[in-house]
Design a protein around this motif. Structure first.
Motif, PDB file in Angstrom:
ATOM      1  N   ARG A 110       0.767  -1.152  -0.070  1.00  0.00           N
ATOM      2  CA  ARG A 110      -0.041   0.047   0.046  1.00  0.00           C
ATOM      3  C   ARG A 110       0.908   1.298   0.084  1.00  0.00           C
ATOM      4  N   GLN A 111       1.861   1.118  -0.970  1.00  0.00           N
ATOM      5  CA  GLN A 111       2.671   2.362  -0.838  1.00  0.00           C
ATOM      6  C   GLN A 111       2.984   2.673  -2.515  1.00  0.00           C
ATOM      7  N   THR A 112       3.514   3.599  -2.697  1.00  0.00           N
ATOM      8  CA  THR A 112       3.825   4.323  -4.070  1.00  0.00           C
ATOM      9  C   THR A 112       5.270   4.455  -4.123  1.00  0.00           C
ATOM     10  N   PRO A 113       6.072   4.192  -5.153  1.00  0.00           N
ATOM     11  CA  PRO A 113       7.613   4.597  -5.443  1.00  0.00           C
ATOM     12  C   PRO A 113       7.605   6.249  -5.408  1.00  0.00           C
ATOM     13  N   HIS A 122      10.820  11.340 -12.550  1.00  0.00           N
ATOM     14  CA  HIS A 122       9.926  12.076 -12.018  1.00  0.00           C
ATOM     15  C   HIS A 122       8.965  12.736 -13.143  1.00  0.00           C
ATOM     16  N   SER A 123       9.926  13.336 -14.207  1.00  0.00           N
ATOM     17  CA  SER A 123       9.416  14.177 -15.310  1.00  0.00           C
ATOM     18  C   SER A 123       8.333  13.151 -16.156  1.00  0.00           C
ATOM     19  N   VAL A 124       8.848  12.072 -16.452  1.00  0.00           N
ATOM     20  CA  VAL A 124       8.025  11.018 -17.282  1.00  0.00           C
ATOM     21  C   VAL A 124       6.935  10.492 -16.660  1.00  0.00           C
ATOM     22  N   CYS A 125       6.864  10.080 -15.418  1.00  0.00           N
ATOM     23  CA  CYS A 125       5.966   9.268 -14.881  1.00  0.00           C
ATOM     24  C   CYS A 125       4.839  10.277 -14.399  1.00  0.00           C
ATOM     25  N   GLY A 126       5.030  11.578 -14.469  1.00  0.00           N
ATOM     26  CA  GLY A 126       3.907  12.476 -14.192  1.00  0.00           C
ATOM     27  C   GLY A 126       3.436  12.383 -12.710  1.00  0.00           C
ATOM     28  N   GLN A 127       2.263  12.741 -12.183  1.00  0.00           N
ATOM     29  CA  GLN A 127       1.650  12.786 -11.147  1.00  0.00           C
ATOM     30  C   GLN A 127       1.213  11.199 -10.601  1.00  0.00           C
ATOM     31  N   ILE A 128       1.689  10.723  -9.376  1.00  0.00           N
ATOM     32  CA  ILE A 128       1.517   9.552  -8.869  1.00  0.00           C
ATOM     33  C   ILE A 128       0.552   9.304  -8.145  1.00  0.00           C
ATOM     34  N   GLY A 129      -0.434   8.222  -8.156  1.00  0.00           N
ATOM     35  CA  GLY A 129      -1.683   8.074  -7.391  1.00  0.00           C
ATOM     36  C   GLY A 129      -1.779   6.635  -6.757  1.00  0.00           C
ATOM     37  N   PHE A 130      -2.633   6.472  -5.973  1.00  0.00           N
ATOM     38  CA  PHE A 130      -3.132   5.002  -5.465  1.00  0.00           C
ATOM     39  C   PHE A 130      -4.436   5.055  -5.467  1.00  0.00           C
ATOM     40  N   GLU A 151      -8.418  13.146 -10.398  1.00  0.00           N
ATOM     41  CA  GLU A 151      -7.451  13.991  -9.581  1.00  0.00           C
ATOM     42  C   GLU A 151      -5.988  14.700 -10.262  1.00  0.00           C
ATOM     43  N   GLY A 152      -6.075  14.083 -11.535  1.00  0.00           N
ATOM     44  CA  GLY A 152      -4.824  14.530 -12.180  1.00  0.00           C
ATOM     45  C   GLY A 152      -3.719  13.378 -12.372  1.00  0.00           C
ATOM     46  N   CYS A 153      -3.949  12.513 -11.708  1.00  0.00           N
ATOM     47  CA  CYS A 153      -2.726  11.292 -11.554  1.00  0.00           C
ATOM     48  C   CYS A 153      -2.562  10.723 -13.142  1.00  0.00           C
ATOM     49  N   ASP A 154      -1.503  10.518 -13.337  1.00  0.00           N
ATOM     50  CA  ASP A 154      -1.002   9.882 -14.655  1.00  0.00           C
ATOM     51  C   ASP A 154      -0.636   8.307 -14.555  1.00  0.00           C
ATOM     52  N   SER A 155       0.010   7.898 -13.402  1.00  0.00           N
ATOM     53  CA  SER A 155       0.544   6.597 -13.036  1.00  0.00           C
ATOM     54  C   SER A 155      -0.113   6.290 -11.643  1.00  0.00           C
ATOM     55  N   VAL A 156      -0.692   4.981 -11.583  1.00  0.00           N
ATOM     56  CA  VAL A 156      -1.449   4.889 -10.560  1.00  0.00           C
ATOM     57  C   VAL A 156      -1.153   3.357 -10.023  1.00  0.00           C
ATOM     58  N   ILE A 157      -0.877   3.057  -8.644  1.00  0.00           N
ATOM     59  CA  ILE A 157      -0.786   1.887  -8.359  1.00  0.00           C
ATOM     60  C   ILE A 157      -1.956   1.549  -7.674  1.00  0.00           C
ATOM     61  N   LEU A 158      -2.581   0.190  -7.795  1.00  0.00           N
ATOM     62  CA  LEU A 158      -3.786  -0.411  -7.685  1.00  0.00           C
ATOM     63  C   LEU A 158      -3.307  -1.188  -6.439  1.00  0.00           C
ATOM     64  N   ALA A 173       2.312   6.212 -22.988  1.00  0.00           N
ATOM     65  CA  ALA A 173       1.868   5.306 -21.949  1.00  0.00           C
ATOM     66  C   ALA A 173       2.757   4.398 -21.491  1.00  0.00           C
ATOM     67  N   PHE A 174       3.444   3.640 -22.354  1.00  0.00           N
ATOM     68  CA  PHE A 174       4.497   2.720 -22.426  1.00  0.00           C
ATOM     69  C   PHE A 174       5.529   3.389 -21.654  1.00  0.00           C
ATOM     70  N   GLN A 175       6.122   4.429 -22.202  1.00  0.00           N
ATOM     71  CA  GLN A 175       7.290   5.300 -21.534  1.00  0.00           C
ATOM     72  C   GLN A 175       7.202   5.394 -19.996  1.00  0.00           C
ATOM     73  N   ARG A 176       6.030   5.971 -19.756  1.00  0.00           N
ATOM     74  CA  ARG A 176       5.716   6.248 -18.386  1.00  0.00           C
ATOM     75  C   ARG A 176       5.499   4.897 -17.474  1.00  0.00           C
ATOM     76  N   PHE A 177       5.018   3.628 -17.962  1.00  0.00           N
ATOM     77  CA  PHE A 177       4.759   2.685 -17.347  1.00  0.00           C
ATOM     78  C   PHE A 177       6.327   1.957 -17.029  1.00  0.00           C
ATOM     79  N   GLU A 178       7.072   2.101 -18.025  1.00  0.00           N
ATOM     80  CA  GLU A 178       8.527   1.685 -17.999  1.00  0.00           C
ATOM     81  C   GLU A 178       9.375   2.424 -16.930  1.00  0.00           C
TER      82      GLU A 178
END
Length: 431
Positions: A110-113, A122-130, A151-158, A173-178
């Motif tokens: 239940r954490q995010t990197p 930091h630049s590529v992944c955008g805003q991080i969410g959970f 809420e503006g998140c781009d990369s979200v941990i489920l 999207a792939f670049q962000r994911f990678e």
């Protein structure tokens, strides 16, 4: 420079991207799904219950805006959350969902990197969410994820599930994911070494604002030597991506052509998809017309100018070596003969040195000390050829991985001074 039109059909984009994700071991045969929303509002998505390692273009399903579908299979069971994200975020045109091990580890804790490990992540992944847990395939899961993206998140941990990432194209999207998975892996390794150092706002700004100012010129006909170096760079950059020493948005590789000219990777291009014509010729204060050289080009140039014997340079972010770069843990290469012979003493470079135009970065490497650790920015490795530089990069990353693994076993026994002296004599190593 204008961005080229995307002429690849959504079926092919999804098939190729899923193949890449599977090859990189960032998903399993049954896990994950990709989608693209086209201009007509149709959603192209990977199918349910089809082997991700053998996906074909015919397997891809199109779900029309009216709800009807076209394809050999039913769409992924996760289609509801893809649809919900697109409704919540009109700017998102593609989605990657998968279960890569490092990000699943954060998911079940239940954490995010924290992507402030290095500026590019930091630049590529955008805003991080959970997003909180809900049953896979359920409308509730779609609602949770869509709310997080809204809420503006781009990369979200489920929670207890995996990760979902959106972008303005599937490539984005792939670049962000990678990059997100890379940050997660690096952080997990770094936490085994000691306290982790993160970048502050000023340090992130410093990286974001760096630029490369070269005049444009049209080169003469390429020599046979230039063509050969272009081929070598292309092949080893692709190999580096396959070996996970480089990722699509990270790393630069160059090769010296003559006293003041070199070839280097371009900026803002997917590393694995580079062709020979994409590498940029830099000569003095000029760069090849209609191309943008890597933003690390000035640092490469400073090293070439100070060290005539250096013929190739790699700036890279392999996950194990980069873990050392984001901590203060000592990187001692006196582990096995190969590591010492190939790397010697690896110096640590203060953050930001590589961004400056004063050439100080060149003081941290030499023919007898070919590698350096860049604080919160990976590593530099130099070589007498493209192959030599790549080989040393592999050895550096392998050494870092061995040290991290050894720390979980017991105390590390470094080779003694007598052994080092013997190696220096046997291999004619000079300071």
């Amino acid at each position: 420079m204008t961005q080229a039109r995307n002429l690849v059909h959504p079926r092919d984009e999804i098939m190729r991207t899923m193949d890449r994700i599977y090859r990189y071991r960032m998903t399993t045969t049954s896990g994950g799904n990709l989608s693209i929303r086209d201009e007509a509002g149709n959603i192209w998505i990977s199918p349910a219950r089809v082997d991700k390692g053998n996906l074909t273009r015919a397997d891809i399903v199109c779900v029309r805006a009216d709800g009807s579908s076209e394809g050999l299979h039913p769409p992924s069971s996760e289609f509801p959350f893809h649809k919900a994200i697109y409704q919540a975020r009109p700017d998102i045109r593609a989605i990657v969902h998968a279960h890569p091990a490092a990000l699943v580890a954060f998911s079940i804790c239940r954490q995010t990197p924290n992507t402030r490990l290095f500026h590019q992540a930091h630049s590529v992944c955008g805003q991080i969410g959970f997003a909180p847990y809900a049953c896979p395939g359920s409308e509730q899961l779609g609602s949770h994820i869509a709310d997080t993206f809204r809420e503006g998140c781009d990369s979200v941990i489920l929670e207890n599930h995996g990760v979902v990432v959106g972008g303005d194209s599937l490539a984005h999207a792939f670049q962000r994911f990678e990059a997100f998975e890379f940050a997660g892996k690096t952080l997990i390794n770094a936490l085994q070494l000691g306290p982790v150092r993160y970048l502050d706002d000023e340090q992130l700004r410093q990286a974001a604002e760096r630029s490369v100012d070269f005049e444009s010129f049209t080169p003469d006909t390429a020599s046979a030597e230039e063509r050969e170096l272009r081929r070598q760079l292309r092949d080893f950059v692709r190999r580096g991506c396959r070996q996970r020493l480089l990722i699509s948005t990270e790393g630069s590789f160059s090769a010296r052509l003559d006293e003041d000219s070199f070839l280097i990777t371009p900026t803002q291009r997917d590393r694995e998809q580079l062709e020979v014509e994409d590498f940029v010729l830099v000569s003095g204060q000029r760069r090849e017309a209609h191309k943008l050289a890597s933003r690390a080009a000035k640092a490469h140039q400073a090293i070439y100018r100070q060290h005539p014997g250096v013929q190739a340079i790699v700036f890279a972010h392999p996950v194990n070596a980069t873990a050392f770069s984001v901590t203060d843990s000592t990187f001692d290469v006196r582990t096995i003969p190969e590591s010492y012979v190939f790397l010697r003493d690896v110096q640590r470079v203060a953050y930001g040195t590589q961004f400056r135009d004063d050439g100080q970065i060149a003081n941290y490497v030499s023919e007898s000390s070919p590698g350096a650790m860049l604080e919160n920015d990976g590593v530099i490795v130099t070589g007498k050829s493209v192959l030599d530089a790549f080989d040393r990069l592999e050895v550096l990353e392998s050494t870092a991985e061995a040290i991290i693994n050894a720390r979980t076993i017991g105390d590390i026994s470094a080779m003694s001074d007598a052994v080092i002296d013997e190696l220096c004599t046997a291999f004619n190593l000079k300071d």
